[in-house]
Enzyme design. Structure first.
Site, mmCIF file in Angstrom:
data_model
loop_
_atom_site.group_PDB
_atom_site.id
_atom_site.type_symbol
_atom_site.label_atom_id
_atom_site.label_comp_id
_atom_site.label_asym_id
_atom_site.label_seq_id
_atom_site.Cartn_x
_atom_site.Cartn_y
_atom_site.Cartn_z
ATOM 1 N N SER A 133 66.195 -3.587 49.885
ATOM 2 C CA SER A 133 67.000 -3.731 48.664
ATOM 3 C C SER A 133 66.197 -3.516 47.379
ATOM 4 O O SER A 133 66.772 -3.357 46.318
ATOM 5 C CB SER A 133 67.676 -5.098 48.617
ATOM 6 N N LYS A 186 64.616 -10.059 44.518
ATOM 7 C CA LYS A 186 65.549 -9.360 43.632
ATOM 8 C C LYS A 186 64.941 -9.280 42.234
ATOM 9 O O LYS A 186 63.945 -9.934 41.933
ATOM 10 C CB LYS A 186 66.897 -10.091 43.537
#
Length: 196
Positions: A52, A98
């Site tokens: 991600s 993230k």
């Protein structure tokens, strides 16, 4: 009759060896304690799982985190430990990496037509993106504008099309209590080593 006061050969060397061994064991134990305290209270080490955060981070990268005294800021890469019942199956129970897009009180607007994220009306410069964002259809598609609640952050992966992040209702905004720390640098593999 005089006693023999001359020490038997070899004893001083044995005592010196024992003393040196004891000294080095003490030093090693102290070093281990200091390292454990540093990684518990000042910084941590975490491994990247998944893709991600491509192309900024890769699967298996080992990260050094700053933990103590850290307050999330827009643009920081953070490691989150959000493994509540709702997210365990989604995220595999692992800490996730993230990028902080917005902090409490900020308004997020995502324009999927231009692949642009706006924070409080200003476009966010994102040279780190893997590729242009695509709109995801479904019951929750990251409807915006969205105001980040108090004590929370809005996070997204750099690989927007391969990231489960705050646009997904199963993760949503993240309480800052789940932030383990800011990723400061990549420690391993040596080919990727460097500051973020």
């Amino acid at each position: 009759m005089e006693e023999n006061l001359v020490p038997s050969p070899g004893k001083p060397e044995e005592e010196g060896l024992v003393y040196n061994l004891y000294y080095w064991l003490q030093t090693l134990a102290l070093a281990v304690v200091v390292i454990v305290l540093l990684f518990t209270f000042v910084g941590r080490i975490s491994r990247v799982e998944g893709g991600s955060m491509l192309n900024t981070l890769h699967e298996g990268d080992l990260l050094l985190l700053q933990s103590i005294g850290y307050t999330p800021k827009t643009g920081d890469v953070v490691v989150l430990n959000k493994t509540t019942d709702e997210t365990v199956s989604l995220l595999g129970g692992e800490a996730i990496v993230k990028r902080v897009i917005a902090t409490e009180g900020q308004t997020v607007f995502i324009d999927y037509n231009t692949s642009t994220v706006y924070i409080d009306g200003e476009p966010l410069e994102e040279p780190y993106l893997w590729e242009a964002m695509e709109f995801r259809s479904g019951p929750y598609s990251g409807q915006t504008p969205f105001v980040v609640p108090e004590g929370s952050i809005f996070v997204m992966g750099d690989n927007r099309n391969g990231s489960t992040d705050s646009r997904n209702e199963l993760l949503g905004t993240v309480d800052t209590g789940y932030v383990l720390g800011k990723a400061v640098c990549i420690l391993f593999p040596f080919s990727d080593i460097g500051f973020l």
